[in-house]
Design a protein around this motif. Structure first.
Motif, PDB file in Angstrom:
ATOM      1  N   GLY A  28      17.152  14.412  19.494  1.00  0.00           N
ATOM      2  CA  GLY A  28      16.895  13.556  20.338  1.00  0.00           C
ATOM      3  C   GLY A  28      16.276  15.236  21.702  1.00  0.00           C
ATOM      4  N   LYS A  29      16.186  16.279  20.881  1.00  0.00           N
ATOM      5  CA  LYS A  29      15.804  17.497  21.477  1.00  0.00           C
ATOM      6  C   LYS A  29      14.495  17.454  21.827  1.00  0.00           C
ATOM      7  CE  LYS A  29      15.922  21.079  24.350  1.00  0.00           C
ATOM      8  NZ  LYS A  29      16.354  20.978  25.044  1.00  0.00           N
ATOM      9  N   GLN A  30      13.858  16.438  20.533  1.00  0.00           N
ATOM     10  CA  GLN A  30      12.223  17.007  20.224  1.00  0.00           C
ATOM     11  C   GLN A  30      11.691  15.655  21.182  1.00  0.00           C
ATOM     12  OE1 GLN A  30      11.905  15.967  16.042  1.00  0.00           O
ATOM     13  NE2 GLN A  30      12.474  17.317  15.146  1.00  0.00           N
ATOM     14  N   ARG A  31      12.596  14.078  21.437  1.00  0.00           N
ATOM     15  CA  ARG A  31      12.258  13.461  21.435  1.00  0.00           C
ATOM     16  C   ARG A  31      12.179  13.676  23.770  1.00  0.00           C
ATOM     17  NH1 ARG A  31      15.765  10.366  18.240  1.00  0.00           N
ATOM     18  NH2 ARG A  31      16.849  10.236  19.621  1.00  0.00           N
ATOM     19  N   GLU A  32      13.491  14.764  23.671  1.00  0.00           N
ATOM     20  CA  GLU A  32      13.294  15.344  25.259  1.00  0.00           C
ATOM     21  C   GLU A  32      11.969  16.310  25.286  1.00  0.00           C
ATOM     22  OE1 GLU A  32      15.396  18.397  27.514  1.00  0.00           O
ATOM     23  OE2 GLU A  32      16.396  17.451  26.390  1.00  0.00           O
ATOM     24  N   LEU A  33      11.813  16.788  25.167  1.00  0.00           N
ATOM     25  CA  LEU A  33      10.575  17.646  24.762  1.00  0.00           C
ATOM     26  C   LEU A  33       9.399  17.300  24.916  1.00  0.00           C
ATOM     27  CD1 LEU A  33      11.223  20.278  22.501  1.00  0.00           C
ATOM     28  CD2 LEU A  33      11.555  20.387  24.026  1.00  0.00           C
ATOM     29  N   ALA A  34       8.976  16.087  23.576  1.00  0.00           N
ATOM     30  CA  ALA A  34       8.335  14.650  23.672  1.00  0.00           C
ATOM     31  C   ALA A  34       7.971  14.552  25.167  1.00  0.00           C
ATOM     32  CB  ALA A  34       7.713  13.779  22.484  1.00  0.00           C
ATOM     33  N   GLY A  35       8.445  14.040  25.987  1.00  0.00           N
ATOM     34  CA  GLY A  35       8.724  13.490  27.342  1.00  0.00           C
ATOM     35  C   GLY A  35       8.108  14.720  28.114  1.00  0.00           C
ATOM     36  N   ILE A  36       8.586  15.834  28.298  1.00  0.00           N
ATOM     37  CA  ILE A  36       7.859  16.850  29.100  1.00  0.00           C
ATOM     38  C   ILE A  36       6.937  16.884  28.439  1.00  0.00           C
ATOM     39  CG2 ILE A  36       8.359  19.159  29.969  1.00  0.00           C
ATOM     40  CD1 ILE A  36      11.267  18.938  28.832  1.00  0.00           C
ATOM     41  N   LEU A  37       6.198  17.313  27.251  1.00  0.00           N
ATOM     42  CA  LEU A  37       4.609  17.791  26.850  1.00  0.00           C
ATOM     43  C   LEU A  37       3.875  16.740  27.029  1.00  0.00           C
ATOM     44  CD1 LEU A  37       6.079  19.407  23.430  1.00  0.00           C
ATOM     45  CD2 LEU A  37       5.308  20.575  25.621  1.00  0.00           C
TER      46      LEU A  37
END
Length: 361
Positions: A142-151
């Motif tokens: 879940g955190k990976q998906r969140e970070l991917a969106g920001i990046l």
């Protein structure tokens, strides 16, 4: 955070093929990967690449394992072939989010470790057998998906900044045409505009780990700068021998003779540099020419057409010194050239600010 071995995170695709003529325009080399961005905007080869190349699919992560310190990572823009000095990496989706994966590979966390395990002195290279056992902590899915969106948003913004930088270059070209195409100015060949036109050594030097910087055509960027991020080094004796043929000084204009033909750059460093034969040095007459004006004129369509018309070679193209010497240029009043140079300096300041903002993302 959960710790994984790299071979649990990524698959190293080693499928290869021997390039055919049709592969020439779908080839991505390490020279096409730009540090600081995942977007690949350049590709292709003038001749069919030699030797086996890695097969890549659109969306694969391309990692420059040779000279990993250059931190070159990109996303394959199409199905094609990639340099054998790189790696084609694919995410293992049960461990890493596919959208997060490219940002992980381009992160300092991964690249610093890749640099650490690289082997070799002149061209340090990261090998799969050493990378596969490295361990990394990854956030939850879940955190990976969140970070991917920001990046992804940040990567998109960097793309906008790069387009603005390109616009700045277009403004300089337009200003050149605006100022210097409305009047007729004296035309003279470069052989008369320069006190000397020569090229670098035609003999491959004995390279060493440290010493005098030695550069070639690949060190000239498309915007007329010298890039010292990937250079070789030579001894003082070799440098002094080269200087007898092509002494370089601050302000001299260099011109690429092979590879990307006819790309100029100004020597703007005060440390000694040696030149390979793929670079010509134009020691222009400073009483009639301004260096920045000359560089921008050499980029112009009228001059480039003269270069192209004189190119020799079918497989490997070369721009010969006699072609450079007979190429005609305009010589406006020096005051007018300097006014144009002042304008270019203002544009460069804007580009620097844009580059700084883009680099903060």
């Amino acid at each position: 955070m959960t710790r994984y071995r790299f071979d649990q995170i990524a698959e190293n695709s080693t499928a290869k093929k021997k390039p055919e003529e049709s592969d020439r325009n779908r080839y991505v080399g390490l020279e096409h990967l730009d540090p600081g961005t995942l977007e690949v905007t350049r590709w292709g080869a003038e001749i069919t690449p030699k030797g086996d190349k890695l097969l890549m699919k659109k969306g694969d992560v391309l990692f420059g394992r040779r000279r990993a310190y250059q931190k070159k990572v990109g996303i394959a823009p199409f199905d094609g072939i990639f340099s054998a000095h790189g790696m084609v990496l694919r995410p293992k989706a049960d461990v890493v989010d596919p959208m997060f994966f490219p940002f992980f590979i381009s992160s300092d966390m991964f690249l610093d470790e890749a640099i650490r395990v690289s082997v070799g002195s002149l061209s340090p290279t990261a090998n799969w057998k050493d990378l596969r056992t490295l361990e990394f902590d990854l956030p939850s899915p879940g955190k990976q998906r969140e970070l991917a969106g920001i990046l992804s948003e940040a990567e998109s913004l960097k793309g906008h900044y790069r387009k603005l930088l390109t616009t700045c270059d277009d403004v300089v070209k337009s200003q050149f045409v605006e100022i210097f195409s409305k009047k007729e100015f004296p035309l003279i060949p470069l052989s008369q505009a320069c006190t000397k036109i020569t090229d670098g050594t035609h003999k491959t030097p004995q390279y060493q780990e440290a010493g005098i910087a030695f550069i070639s055509a690949k060190n000239v960027t498309s915007d007329g700068k010298l890039d010292f991020s990937d250079i070789k080094h030579i001894s003082t004796d070799e440098y002094e021998s080269i200087q007898k043929r092509c002494e370089t000084q601050i302000g001299d204009v260099l011109l690429t003779k092979s590879g990307s033909l006819g790309m100029p750059a100004i020597v703007d460093v005060d440390f000694p540099i040696g030149l390979f034969e793929s670079l010509a040095v134009l020691k222009y007459r400073r009483d009639i020419l301004d260096g920045v004006f000359l560089r921008e004129q050499l980029k112009s369509a009228r001059v480039q057409d003269q270069f192209t018309g004189g190119v020799k070679g079918i497989a490997v193209k070369h721009l010969h010194l006699n072609v450079i010497g007979r190429t005609s240029i305009i010589v406006p009043p020096l005051e007018l050239q300097e006014e144009f140079t002042d304008f270019v300096a203002q544009v460069d300041k804007s580009k620097f600010k844009l580059g700084t903002c883009g680099g903060m993302l």
